[in-house]
Write an enzyme that holds these catalytic residues in place. Structure first.
Site: not given
Ligand code: 13P
Length: 253
Positions: A10-12, A93, A95, A165, A171, A210, A231-232
Site C-alpha cells: 500500500n503505497w498510500k 483502511h 486512515e 491492521e 506507521g 509495521s 505500508g512504509g
C-alpha cells in the site's frame, strides 16, 4: 489447508512517475507468493503499463461509494478503476476511517460498488489502542466485518481479502506479536466459518502494521496469517522483496 501467501504494497500518498518506474522495475516475481501493489489513483495507468509482462497485480486505495457514473465531483468509480487495470481495491483502511470519517456503512456501500464491477475488495479491520486496552478487539473487528457481510452477502468473501491492521501498529514501528495477531486472525476466520466453512478456509487474512523484513517471517509462521498489507516498507524495493521472500520461505505447499 495451505493458502498461497499474498503480499500487498500500500503505497498510500507516495510516489512520482520517476520513483514508481524505479520501484516497479526492481520488483520481481517470487515463487509461491502473490504480489499486489496499490499506487495512488493517478499512477494506476502507468503502473499497469509497466506491469504488462509481470504477474504482479494492481490494487486501488479507494473507490466511490454511490454509483459508477454521475455528479460526484472528485470521485472515482469502481468501473473506472477496472478500466485502469486494477483487480483489487483497499476499503476501510483506518486512515480513511480516521481522517475522512468513513463508517462501517460507507465501507459496506463501497464493497457493493466493487461487487457490481467485478473488483475484489481488500477489507481492512482493526482496533485502536483505546479499544484494545478496553478489551474490545473482537467486538470491533466483528462489527466492521459483519457490516460488509450484511450488505453484500457472504459470497463476497469468496472474492475478497481481509486485512487485520491494528491502528496502533500502523506507521508506528510497533507490531502486534505474532501470537496476538494470530488470535485475531483465528477469530476472524471462525467468524466467517459460521457463515460458510469453505469460504473461511480459502480466505486470505493479511496482517498489516509495521511489517518489515525482520519481523515478517515470525508473523507468516502463524497458521492464520496469510500474508501482509505493507505500508512504509513497500516503498523500498529491497525491503518489500525481502518480505515477499519471507512469505515464500513460510510456504508449506
Ligand atoms: P506501515 O507498514 O507503514 O505500518 O503501514 C501499514 C498499513 O497501513 C498498510 O495498509
Amino acid at each position: 489447508m495451505s493458502r498461497v501467501k499474498l503480499i500487498v504494497g500500500n503505497w498510500k500518498m507516495n510516489g512520482s512517475f520517476a520513483a514508481n518506474t524505479t520501484l516497479l522495475s526492481a520488483l520481481t516475481a517470487v515463487p509461491a507468493v502473490k504480489i499486489i501493489v496499490a499506487p495512488p489513483f493517478v499512477y494506476l495507468a502507468s503502473s499497469y503499463a509497466q506491469l504488462t509482462d509481470s504477474t504482479i497485480e494492481l490494487a486501488a486505495q479507494n473507490v466511490a461509494s454511490e454509483a459508477q457514473q454521475g455528479a460526484y465531483t472528485g470521485e472515482v468509480s469502481a468501473l473506472m478503476l477496472a478500466e485502469l487495470g486494477a483487480k483489487y481495491v483497499i476499503v476501510g483502511h483506518s486512515e480513511r476511517r480516521q481522517y475522512y470519517g468513513e463508517t462501517d456503512a460507507l465501507v459496506a456501500q463501497k464493497c457493493l460498488r466493487l461487487q457490481e464491477a467485478g473488483l475484489k475488495p481488500i477489507i481492512c479491520v482493526g482496533e485502536t489502542l483505546a479499544e484494545r486496552e478496553a478489551g474490545q478487539v473482537e467486538m470491533v473487528v466483528s462489527r466492521q466485518l459483519k457490516a460488509v457481510i450484511d450488505s453484500c452477502g457472504i459470497d463476497l468473501l469468496a472474492q475478497a481479502v481481509i486485512a487485520y491492521e491494528p491502528v496502533w501498529a500502523i506507521g508506528t514501528g510497533k507490531t502486534a506479536t505474532p501470537n496476538d495477531a494470530q488470535a485475531v486472525h483465528q477469530f476472524l476466520r471462525q467468524l466467517v466459518t459460521i457463515y460458510d466453512k469453505n469460504i473461511a478456509e480459502k480466505l486470505s487474512i493479511l496482517y498489516g502494521g509495521s511489517v518489515k523484513a525482520d519481523n515478517a517471517a515470525s508473523l507468516f509462521a502463524m497458521p492464520d496469517i496469510d500474508g501482509a498489507l505493507v505500508g512504509g516498507a513497500s516503498l523500498i524495493a529491497n525491503d518489500f522483496l525481502a518480505i515477499c521472500h519471507a512469505a515464500n520461505a513460510s510456504y508449506v505447499g
